[in-house]
Each structure stands twice: as structure tokens, then as C-alpha cells.
Design an enzyme around this catalytic site. Structure first.
Site, PDB file in Angstrom:
ATOM      1  N   ARG A 120       0.853  -1.214   0.000  1.00 53.25           N
ATOM      2  CA  ARG A 120       0.000   0.000   0.000  1.00 53.25           C
ATOM      3  C   ARG A 120       0.881   1.254   0.000  1.00 53.25           C
ATOM      4  O   ARG A 120       0.817   2.074   0.918  1.00 53.25           O
ATOM      5  CB  ARG A 120      -0.931   0.020   1.214  1.00 53.25           C
ATOM      6  CG  ARG A 120      -1.831  -1.176   1.425  1.00 53.25           C
ATOM      7  CD  ARG A 120      -2.855  -1.445   0.378  1.00 53.25           C
ATOM      8  NE  ARG A 120      -4.163  -0.806   0.442  1.00 53.25           N
ATOM      9  CZ  ARG A 120      -5.174  -1.168   1.194  1.00 53.25           C
ATOM     10  NH1 ARG A 120      -5.058  -2.095   2.090  1.00 53.25           N
ATOM     11  NH2 ARG A 120      -6.346  -0.575   1.086  1.00 53.25           N
ATOM     12  N   GLN A 125      -1.124   3.556  -5.228  1.00 54.16           N
ATOM     13  CA  GLN A 125      -2.491   4.037  -4.979  1.00 54.16           C
ATOM     14  C   GLN A 125      -3.394   3.927  -6.205  1.00 54.16           C
ATOM     15  O   GLN A 125      -4.554   3.559  -6.092  1.00 54.16           O
ATOM     16  CB  GLN A 125      -2.466   5.475  -4.473  1.00 54.16           C
ATOM     17  CG  GLN A 125      -2.267   5.526  -2.968  1.00 54.16           C
ATOM     18  CD  GLN A 125      -2.227   6.941  -2.423  1.00 54.16           C
ATOM     19  OE1 GLN A 125      -2.444   7.905  -3.145  1.00 54.16           O
ATOM     20  NE2 GLN A 125      -1.932   7.051  -1.153  1.00 54.16           N
ATOM     21  N   ASP A 128      -4.761   0.406  -6.532  1.00 54.58           N
ATOM     22  CA  ASP A 128      -5.204  -0.214  -5.280  1.00 54.58           C
ATOM     23  C   ASP A 128      -6.670  -0.648  -5.367  1.00 54.58           C
ATOM     24  O   ASP A 128      -7.580   0.113  -5.045  1.00 54.58           O
ATOM     25  CB  ASP A 128      -4.969   0.788  -4.143  1.00 54.58           C
ATOM     26  CG  ASP A 128      -5.255   0.209  -2.780  1.00 54.58           C
ATOM     27  OD1 ASP A 128      -5.814  -0.905  -2.712  1.00 54.58           O
ATOM     28  OD2 ASP A 128      -4.932   0.870  -1.790  1.00 54.58           O
ATOM     29  N   SER A 131      -8.742  -0.489  -2.045  1.00 56.91           N
ATOM     30  CA  SER A 131      -9.276   0.823  -1.671  1.00 56.91           C
ATOM     31  C   SER A 131     -10.435   1.231  -2.565  1.00 56.91           C
ATOM     32  O   SER A 131     -11.462   1.699  -2.075  1.00 56.91           O
ATOM     33  CB  SER A 131      -8.180   1.896  -1.738  1.00 56.91           C
ATOM     34  OG  SER A 131      -7.261   1.702  -0.703  1.00 56.91           O
ATOM     35  N   TYR A 225      -1.472  -2.219   9.080  1.00 59.48           N
ATOM     36  CA  TYR A 225      -2.708  -2.978   9.271  1.00 59.48           C
ATOM     37  C   TYR A 225      -2.920  -3.305  10.747  1.00 59.48           C
ATOM     38  O   TYR A 225      -1.984  -3.243  11.552  1.00 59.48           O
ATOM     39  CB  TYR A 225      -2.655  -4.288   8.493  1.00 59.48           C
ATOM     40  CG  TYR A 225      -2.828  -4.109   7.008  1.00 59.48           C
ATOM     41  CD1 TYR A 225      -4.063  -3.777   6.480  1.00 59.48           C
ATOM     42  CD2 TYR A 225      -1.765  -4.273   6.131  1.00 59.48           C
ATOM     43  CE1 TYR A 225      -4.245  -3.620   5.109  1.00 59.48           C
ATOM     44  CE2 TYR A 225      -1.925  -4.114   4.758  1.00 59.48           C
ATOM     45  CZ  TYR A 225      -3.175  -3.784   4.258  1.00 59.48           C
ATOM     46  OH  TYR A 225      -3.349  -3.618   2.912  1.00 59.48           O
TER      47      TYR A 225
END
Ligand code: NAD
Length: 373
Positions: A120, A125, A128, A131, A225
Site C-alpha cells: 500500500r 495508490q 489499489d 481501496s 494494518y
């Protein structure tokens, strides 16, 4: 370089792994794109739109014959049989829940990329998928939970009296949970939320919701996480949740721990303690469930009148929107494999994103998280 986009075969899956916009960009990069006829139907994308963007629309055999296949869901058994040596497979391959299938990709000599495993990082991004899809799921879980709720979200002051606002509790404030908070706030509910990562408290508060609960020591791993709670921490959390739930009207749960079963946070006794007419919706129902008794795709009303909903593939229920984002994520990743000069797909394992998502290559399982167990 030819990319194939088959029609998704998993029952209920409406999304598609390419959009006219991504086809256009891939074609401009020198890639041929073959879309299976009807692949975009569930996402409201007509075959004609793909053709206008430069794709060929053909049958499933042609799509599966490509050098690289783009997928939403991991292949079904029949689809897996179509894979061949040297072929590249890119999608949400769900590798932790499908170890045998990962072994089968390796045995066949498929080069498989599971985009859930991308690190991540900032550079990742734009690729991703977790997400982009969780964000929409976080919105949809609120819409669905509110639809099942027979009172109002906002406060309403009328000549006939005042309607009180709904009390809305969000468990897990990652990408989906934060979107759920924002959506519930927009609808006028009084929103509280909990998580175990220290950063989440501030993010909850920055959206105008109240943080409830406790942050355990070292609640986040170095990867950012959550880690599983110890038995003692679980008990502490359970006490807090049990007390808080009694006053809540709608609860949505979104807690996950990558690579593991979702943590069980709400027990059946806690659901039983809620008021009649309350709604509990579990986004983690498909990965083990945050709520005891929730079943993915099923809605039950408990003896004391609480509606318990197990969410199932919410992004698919917003397929026109989720497909556009998912397709863009995949296209951005595939561009890392396109070698324009050699006019071929190449796998540059020096690239941390390519290496991070690569699960099988050259007949072996190569991702360290999948090699043991
Ligand atoms: P996720 O889907 O793995 O989990 C959802 C949420 O559940 C997380 O916030 C997690 O902390 C929470 N959770 C887990 N166990 C819990 C428990 N027992 N009780 C309460 N909550 C619990 O998470 P995600 O949405 O993928 O996000 C995870 C992290 O990744 C976050 O820190 C997020 O900010 C980060 N992230 C970074 C980027 C980036 O580009 N840098 C992009 C997306 C997400």
C-alpha cells in the site's frame, strides 16, 4: 501483446475488468484488447462502446486465448481449465482463501498477479483495488442498512413533533469504514466508530464522528494494518461494544485483518441486547463475519426484532461505478508490464509493485506469504 477480458462467471458478479477508457489507453500503448461479447452488460457498458474504444468483441475462447487475461473474480474451475502455460493472469485472485488454486496456477506455468497483495505505497495508490472497491462498499453498506431501517436518519423538527436522529455505529474505520462514517454523517445520523489502529482514532474524529473504544498497545503492524487482539484485549473490546450497542440504532461492521479470518466483534448476545427495529449489517460476512450469526447474502430478523444482514459483494451491486475504478486500477498495473520497445509483456521483478503482486511464475509459487502453509 494481446489482452483478453472474459465475461465474469461467478454467480452475482456484475463487474467487468475493462472499461472503454482503459481499452483506449491500452490500445494507444500498442496492446490489442479482446472483450468477450456481453462482458460489460452488468456494468452497463455495451459491446459497441468497447468497439468504439478500439477493442475487438469476440467469444470467450478468443478472450481466454490472449497473452494476458484480466479478471474481476478469481477463475471458476471451468475458467481455470482454460489457463495455459506462459499466460499472464491479473485480478483479485483472493490468494489466501484459494491456496489450491494458487498451486494450480503454478503447476500450469501461469504468471499470476493477485492485486490484493500490492504494497500500500503511494505509487500503488492508482492500482489499489482494495481501496477503490472498499470505498464503494462503505457507501453501499450505509445505503442498504438505512433501507432496512424503518425510522429516520436525520433529526426532523416538525409541527407534529420531533423525530430523533439515528445513532449509527461503525466498527472498523479503514477505507470502507471511513466512507461509511462520511455517508452516514451526510444522511444526518449521530455517528460513532471504533478501530484498533492508533491512526484510525484521528481519522474518525476528522470526519466528525466520535471515537468509542480503546486502542491496544501496538494496535497496528509496521505495514499499517491491524493485528489480531489478544484474549484480554478482545474482552476489553467486547465490554465496550456490548455497552455501546444497547443505545445504537444501526451498526455496520467492516473490520478485517489481511490474510486471516475477520475478527468476531459482535456476539449474538450483543445483537439480542439491541432495541427492536435496529439494524446490524456485516461487511465481513464473506470472510468469517464480525457478527455472530451473520451469513453472506442473507437477512434474518432476530426474536427481539433486530435485522441482521450479511453483506455479499457490495461492489458488484454498484457495478457501473465499481467497474470503472477497478478497470482503471488494473490498467495502471498492466502498464507496468507493457514493454513498448520489445512489444511484449515483461515481468520486471526489480519493481516492488510487480514483485509484490506476483504469486506464481515459471512453475512455482513465488510470493513469500504463500509459500508456507
Ligand atoms: P482492512 O480492510 O484490512 O480492515 C478494515 C479496518 O478494520 C481497519 O481499519 C482495521 O484496523 C480494522 N480492524 C481490524 N481488526 C479490528 C478489531 N478487532 N476491532 C476494530 N477494528 C478492527 O483495512 P483497509 O481499509 O484496507 O485499511 C488498512 C490500512 O491501510 C489503513 O491504515 C489505511 O489507512 C491504509 N491504507 C493505505 C493506503 C495507501 O495508499 N497508503 C491505501 C489504502 C489504505
Amino acid at each position: 501483446m494481446r489482452i483478453g477480458v472474459p465475461r465474469e462467471q461467478q454467480p452475482g458478479e456484475q463487474r467487468v475488468a475493462a472499461s472503454p477508457e482503459t481499452v483506449k489507453k491500452l490500445v494507444a500503448a500498442g496492446v490489442e484488447v479482446v472483450i468477450e461479447a456481453g462482458a460489460g452488460r452488468g456494468a452497463a457498458i455495451a459491446d459497441e462502446a468497447y468497439k468504439s474504444a478500439g477493442a475487438t468483441v469476440a467469444d470467450a475462447d478468443a478472450a481466454w486465448a490472449a497473452d494476458l487475461v484480466l479478471k474481476v473474480q478469481r477463475p471458476t474451475e471451468a475458467e481455470q481449465d482454460r489457463l495455459r502455460e506462459g499466460q499472464i493472469l491479473v485480478g483479485a485472485l483472493d490468494p489466501y482463501q484459494s491456496r489450491e488454486q494458487v498451486a494450480a496456477y503454478a503447476a500450469k506455468g501461469v504468471t499470476a498477479f493477485a492485486l490484493e497483495l500490492l504494497p500500500r505505497t503511494t505509487r500503488a495508490q492508482a492500482m489499489d483495488i482494495l481501496s477503490s472497491q472498499a470505498n464503494l462498499a462503505g457507501y453501499k453498506i450505509v445505503v442498504d442498512a438505512v433501507a432496512a431501517y424503518s425510522r429516520c436518519m436525520p433529526m426532523m423538527m416538525t409541527a407534529a413533533g420531533t423525530v430523533t436522529p439515528a445513532r449509527f455505529f461503525v466498527v472498523g474505520a479503514g477505507v470502507a469504514g471511513l466512507q461509511a462514517i462520511a455517508t452516514a454523517r451526510r444522511m444526518g445520523a449521530v455517528v460513532t466508530a471504533t478501530d484498533v489502529r492508533p491512526a484510525a482514532k484521528q481519522e474518525i474524529e476528522s470526519l466528525g464522528a466520535k471515537f468509542v473504544g480503546f486502542i491496544p498497545e501496538g494496535g497496528a503492524t509496521s505495514g499499517g494494518y491491524a493485528r489480531p487482539l489478544t484474549a484480554e484485549e478482545q474482552q476489553q473490546q467486547a465490554q465496550m461494544v456490548a455497552e455501546h450497542l444497547k443505545s445504537q440504532d444501526i451498526v455496520v461492521t467492516t473490520a478485517q485483518i489481511p490474510g486471516r479470518k475477520a475478527p468476531r466483534i459482535v456476539t449474538a448476545a450483543m445483537v439480542d441486547s439491541m432495541k427492536a427495529g435496529s439494524v446490524v449489517m456485516d461487511l465481513a460476512a464473506e470472510t468469517g463475519g464480525n457478527v455472530e450469526g451473520s451469513v453472506a447474502g442473507e437477512t434474518v430478523t432476530t426474536a427481539n426484532g433486530v435485522t441482521l444482514i450479511g453483506a455479499m459483494n457490495l461492489p458488484s451491486r454498484l457495478a457501473p461505478a465499481s467497474s470503472i475504478l477497478y478497470a482503471k486500477n488494473l490498467m495502471n498495473f498492466v502498464m507496468l508490464l507493457v514493454d513498448k520497445e520489445a512489444k511484449a509483456f515483461t515481468v520486471d521483478e526489480e519493481d516492488d509493485l510487480v514483485k509484490g503482486a506476483l504469486i506464481t511464475k515459471g512453475g512455482s509459487i513465488v510470493h513469500p506469504n504463500l509459500q508456507n502453509a
